[in-house]
Design an enzyme around this catalytic site. Structure first.
Site, PDB file in Angstrom:
ATOM      1  N   ARG A 150      43.264  63.290  31.111  1.00 14.81           N
ATOM      2  CA  ARG A 150      43.068  64.579  30.427  1.00 14.81           C
ATOM      3  C   ARG A 150      43.597  64.538  29.001  1.00 14.81           C
ATOM      4  NH1 ARG A 150      44.420  68.835  35.342  1.00 14.81           N
ATOM      5  NH2 ARG A 150      42.460  68.470  36.430  1.00 14.81           N
TER       6      ARG A 150
ATOM      7  N   THR B  12      47.270  78.619  42.104  1.00 16.74           N
ATOM      8  CA  THR B  12      46.481  77.864  43.092  1.00 16.74           C
ATOM      9  C   THR B  12      45.071  78.432  43.176  1.00 16.74           C
ATOM     10  OG1 THR B  12      48.513  77.451  44.345  1.00 16.74           O
ATOM     11  CG2 THR B  12      46.446  77.010  45.478  1.00 16.74           C
TER      12      THR B  12
ATOM     13  N   GLY C 119      40.041  69.627  43.721  1.00 13.55           N
ATOM     14  CA  GLY C 119      40.361  69.167  45.079  1.00 13.55           C
ATOM     15  C   GLY C 119      41.799  68.717  45.190  1.00 13.55           C
TER      16      GLY C 119
ATOM     17  N   ARG D 129      49.245  65.071  33.934  1.00 11.69           N
ATOM     18  CA  ARG D 129      48.942  65.246  35.361  1.00 11.69           C
ATOM     19  C   ARG D 129      47.493  64.860  35.641  1.00 11.69           C
ATOM     20  NH1 ARG D 129      46.306  68.598  38.261  1.00 11.69           N
ATOM     21  NH2 ARG D 129      46.334  70.462  36.970  1.00 11.69           N
TER      22      ARG D 129
END
Length: 462
Positions: free
Chosen positions: A292, A54, A60, A435
């Site tokens: 991505r 993290t 964000g 993701r």
């Protein structure tokens, strides 16, 4: 606030309601939520530093239909968030998990705000049609901000967090339910009893062993992960019969500065706020805010397997992380575009033409070359001009422990392993084969809270 001090291992008790393994966004959210529901909680972290991966998150936290969006004039729709994430994940996402996720992002933003953790600014990341990526008004990188802020709440609520405490085994009762852990606490072996255990140990992006086992083609790639991201939670879960799913789905992040021994992820917000990518000829070659997977593949397909992010002072003003990238020596400066081109060994007339064409596209809201529609709030017009050399690196592991939307861990027969819960990157299924930037931080809070709520329900039922 003074630096958070972990609890001394000498204070590790023999019994807790809930043991949480991992001190990243997922573990800390779960701990706060479970504690506020009356559970006696302990957080165990094997590394000396708290916060796990993290800490390294920079863009964000995605959320839809939030009041923050409305304050910024953005009218969003949770269903759009669902469909875009599903499409970006190659339609391989677990639909039930994804449904729970998108509908609980706005409450997660409110929950953070209730704990005085305010994400009042918004930006956009690849694969999204709207500004959903919430971040602090200071535009500081989200990860460090979140870990510090959550630890502040943990300190206020007097929740014990033990570092240098590695869980070596999950303990089981005769009926098969998980009822504790065996730990190596700074050299001392100890058994801790618990009504439930939450695995919040993160992914396996820094595990040569798991990468070799599931993605041998990526064995030589560098990683953006912190050294502790070695899949320990997966091993613990496998040893009690948990099923692992989609382990071959490993995300390579397109923009990683890796010319030095230390690898630095250059956050998606840099492109979200207007940066472009150019090849060794000084020309664009991709829609920079595609998923991505697509952007990484486009960079890898270049003869040089790397590219340059090009930006100006206006973009820099909107991404505070660039100050840090500059401080550690990753940013090349130019007074003009031509000056910048010479410094990065690119044809000055090509780069000048590329930037001029891009600025025209921004002005006309029409990127005829690559069909980019987002991250076009500003052109590259304000001196100085900057470049960052990037190439793809292993970033995120979408696969992991098979769980239900209630974070319950499943075995190979699809049965629930009682007393064992998992959330965050250690769990598979939410993201499909790609993701979306900003979804992992949202996952840590949404499913961290869910795990905290579900262990409370489970413990009350015993």
């Amino acid at each position: 606030m003074a630096e958070f001090q972990p609890t001394s291992v000498g204070k590790l008790e023999n019994d807790y309601d809930v043991v949480i393994i991992g001190s990243g966004g997922t573990g800390l959210s779960a701990a706060i939520q479970a504690n506020e529901l009356g559970m006696k909680v302990a957080v165990l972290e094997k590394e000396e530093e708290l916060g796990g991966n993290t800490n390294r998150a920079s863009s964000g936290m995605n959320a839809a239909e939030t009041n923050v969006q409305l304050h910024h004039g953005v009218i969003d729709n949770v269903a759009d968030f669902y469909h875009e994430t599903y499409k970006d994940g190659g339609r391989l996402n677990d639909k039930d998990m994804l449904g729970y996720f998108v509908y609980h992002t706005a409450p997660a933003i409110d929950w953070l705000a209730d704990h005085d953790i305010k994400l009042d600014d918004i930006t956009i990341t690849g694969g999204m049609s709207k500004k959903r990526t919430h971040r602090p008004a200071s535009m500081a990188p989200i990860g460090g901000f979140l870990v510090k802020s959550l630890l502040k709440v943990v300190a206020q609520e007097d929740i014990p967090v033990f570092n240098k405490t590695k869980v070596t085994e999950l303990r089981r009762a005769d009926d098969g339910r998980v009822n504790g852990v065996k730990v190596d606490a700074d050299g001392i072996t100890k058994i801790i009893n618990a009504k439930a255990v939450i695995l919040a140990t993160g992914g396996f992006g820094a595990s040569k062993e798991y990468i070799k086992r599931f993605r041998p083609d990526l064995e030589s790639y560098k990683t953006t992960n912190q050294p502790g991201a070695t899949g320990d939670g997966l091993k613990l879960a496998e040893n009690v019969g948990a099923e692992l799913m989609q382990m071959n789905l490993v995300q390579v992040h397109p923009t990683v500065q890796q010319d030095n021994p230390h690898v630095y992820l250059i956050g998606e917000a840099v492109r979200g706020e207007g940066a472009i990518l150019v090849n060794a000829e000084g020309k664009r070659f991709v829609n920079e805010l595609n998923t991505r997977k697509i952007v990484s593949n486009a960079i890898t397909a270049l003869p040089e397997h790397s590219a340059y992010l090009i930006l100006d002072q206006g973009i820099r003003d909107h991404v505070k992380a660039i100050e840090f990238y500059d401080k550690v020596g990753l940013v090349v400066h130019g007074e003009t575009i031509e000056d910048l081109a010479k410094k990065i060994n690119v044809d000055p007339s090509n780069l000048k033409q590329t930037v001029a064409t891009w600025n025209q596209a921004v002005e006309n809201h029409d990127d005829a070359e690559f069909g980019r529609t987002t991250g076009m709030d500003r052109g590259i017009t304000n001196p100085g001009f900057f470049a960052i050399h990037i190439a793809p690196a292993i970033h995120y592991t979408m696969g992991g422990i098979h769980i239900t939307p209630k974070t319950q861990v499943l075995d190979g027969n699809g049965d629930i392993i009682k007393g064992l819960f998992a959330a965050g990157e250690v769990a598979g299924g939410l993201h499909g084969n790609n993701r979306v930037g900003g979804n992992s931080i949202a996952e840590t809070i949404v499913f961290g809270r869910q795990a905290g709520q579900q262990v409370a329900l489970y413990a009350r039922s015993l």
